[in-house]
Design a protein around this motif. Structure first.
Motif, PDB file in Angstrom:
ATOM      1  N   ALA A   1      17.895  50.846  79.701  1.00 18.24           N
ATOM      2  CA  ALA A   1      17.190  51.422  80.648  1.00 18.24           C
ATOM      3  C   ALA A   1      17.768  51.714  82.092  1.00 18.24           C
ATOM      4  O   ALA A   1      17.541  52.873  82.376  1.00 18.24           O
ATOM      5  N   VAL A   2      18.677  50.862  82.607  1.00 17.61           N
ATOM      6  CA  VAL A   2      19.549  50.881  83.509  1.00 17.61           C
ATOM      7  C   VAL A   2      20.422  52.256  83.495  1.00 17.61           C
ATOM      8  O   VAL A   2      20.568  52.937  84.305  1.00 17.61           O
ATOM      9  N   GLU A   3      21.267  51.993  82.232  1.00 19.02           N
ATOM     10  CA  GLU A   3      22.266  52.963  82.160  1.00 19.02           C
ATOM     11  C   GLU A   3      22.011  54.557  81.866  1.00 19.02           C
ATOM     12  O   GLU A   3      22.776  55.267  81.922  1.00 19.02           O
ATOM     13  N   THR A   4      20.537  54.684  81.248  1.00 20.92           N
ATOM     14  CA  THR A   4      19.914  55.897  80.821  1.00 20.92           C
ATOM     15  C   THR A   4      19.018  56.395  82.205  1.00 20.92           C
ATOM     16  O   THR A   4      18.587  57.632  81.981  1.00 20.92           O
ATOM     17  N   TYR A   5      18.993  55.844  83.335  1.00 21.37           N
ATOM     18  CA  TYR A   5      17.978  55.962  84.134  1.00 21.37           C
ATOM     19  C   TYR A   5      18.783  57.197  84.847  1.00 21.37           C
ATOM     20  O   TYR A   5      20.037  57.120  85.307  1.00 21.37           O
ATOM     21  N   ARG A   6      17.872  58.472  85.410  1.00 22.10           N
ATOM     22  CA  ARG A   6      18.233  59.070  86.308  1.00 22.10           C
ATOM     23  C   ARG A   6      17.280  59.774  87.215  1.00 22.10           C
ATOM     24  O   ARG A   6      16.137  59.785  86.838  1.00 22.10           O
ATOM     25  N   TYR A   7      17.693  59.610  88.532  1.00 27.17           N
ATOM     26  CA  TYR A   7      16.832  59.913  89.694  1.00 27.17           C
ATOM     27  C   TYR A   7      16.070  61.238  89.645  1.00 27.17           C
ATOM     28  O   TYR A   7      16.908  62.201  89.451  1.00 27.17           O
ATOM     29  N   ARG A   8      14.790  61.594  89.660  1.00 29.24           N
ATOM     30  CA  ARG A   8      14.383  62.702  89.661  1.00 29.24           C
ATOM     31  C   ARG A   8      13.632  62.776  91.089  1.00 29.24           C
ATOM     32  O   ARG A   8      12.537  62.244  91.092  1.00 29.24           O
TER      33      ARG A   8
END
Length: 259
Positions: free
Chosen positions: A177-184
């Protein structure tokens, strides 16, 4: 433990109820962590603060539930679980993975017209920092070595094979979850308008003091920053100082609300 009917019983834990307090502090744990991580903080803050701790699926009494593997899922379900508790202003405190979940929950609260009293983030790079780690793709031993480096798990747990079999899937899901998170971003300008406080360990191998300071760009509200001796899990040896910082932040948030 005390939970309120209809109040996200599986997600929200209330170890030391302080029902008369004018606001609540919601604590969101790190990757692989559980609500119990915040039990000592809740005890230290009671009865001055009504503390709610979030219990993610896949650990402890929720270990048989489906794991969530995206920050979006974790944030959305946390937000829904907290809505019944929003009869009083909510301040959010998140450590590591919990920081980015708290950030996304704060955005949701602001969008629905019930902005948080304030946001406290700890041990986390700012949301737009690109992660290059792929720990969630490692084998079990590689994953556990990463956990050992951060010193956030009781060595006795890591030495117990039966316990390991139970906790590794949750740790892997959280890292994914953390490593695939991308801020939008949604539009121009800062993502939030609420007060924002940043706490970090001076020797954290995952976030430098300079990186932690750049959280300031993510809110147009009052900003504060504190660093503490220690590594990624500086919170445990520095608990007394962290508790004082939280109390100072909550007082500042309340002042900003009435200003």
């Amino acid at each position: 433990m005390n939970v309120r009917a209809g109040g996200g019983e599986e997600w929200v834990r209330r170890f030391h109820p302080a029902c008369e307090r004018p606001h609540r502090l919601v604590c969101l744990p790190h990757a692989g962590g559980a609500s119990s991580f915040f039990f000592p903080f809740s005890a230290a803050l009671a009865p001055r603060v009504d503390v709610l701790a979030i219990q993610y699926p896949g650990r402890q009494d929720r270990r048989h539930e489906r794991l969530r593997t995206t920050i979006g899922e974790l944030a959305e379900e946390t937000y829904r679980a907290l809505r019944p508790w929003a009869d009083r202003p909510l301040a959010l405190f998140g450590h590591s993975m919990g920081a980015v979940i708290a950030f996304e929950v704060a955005r949701m609260l602001e969008r629905d017209g019930t902005p948080p009293l304030g946001l406290i983030v700890s041990g986390r790079r700012p949301p737009d920092a690109q992660r290059t780690e792929r720990v969630h793709l490692l084998g079990d031993e590689g994953l556990l070595n990463e956990i050992r480096k951060l010193s956030g798990t009781d060595p006795g747990v890591l030495a117990d094979e039966e316990v390991l079999r139970m906790v590794v899937p949750a740790i892997r899901a959280d890292y994914r979850a953390v490593e695939t998170y991308r801020y939008r971003p949604h539009g121009a300008g800062p993502a939030l308008g609420c007060p924002l406080s940043v706490l970090t360990g001076e020797g954290d191998p995952r976030v430098t003091v300079e990186q932690a300071r750049t959280w300031k760009a993510f809110s147009s509200g009052p900003f504060s920053f504190r660093s503490f001796p220690g590594d990624h899990f500086y919170l445990t040896p520095q608990r007394d100082r962290v508790v004082r910082a939280i109390l100072e932040d909550l007082a500042g948030f309340a002042t900003a609300l009435t200003a």
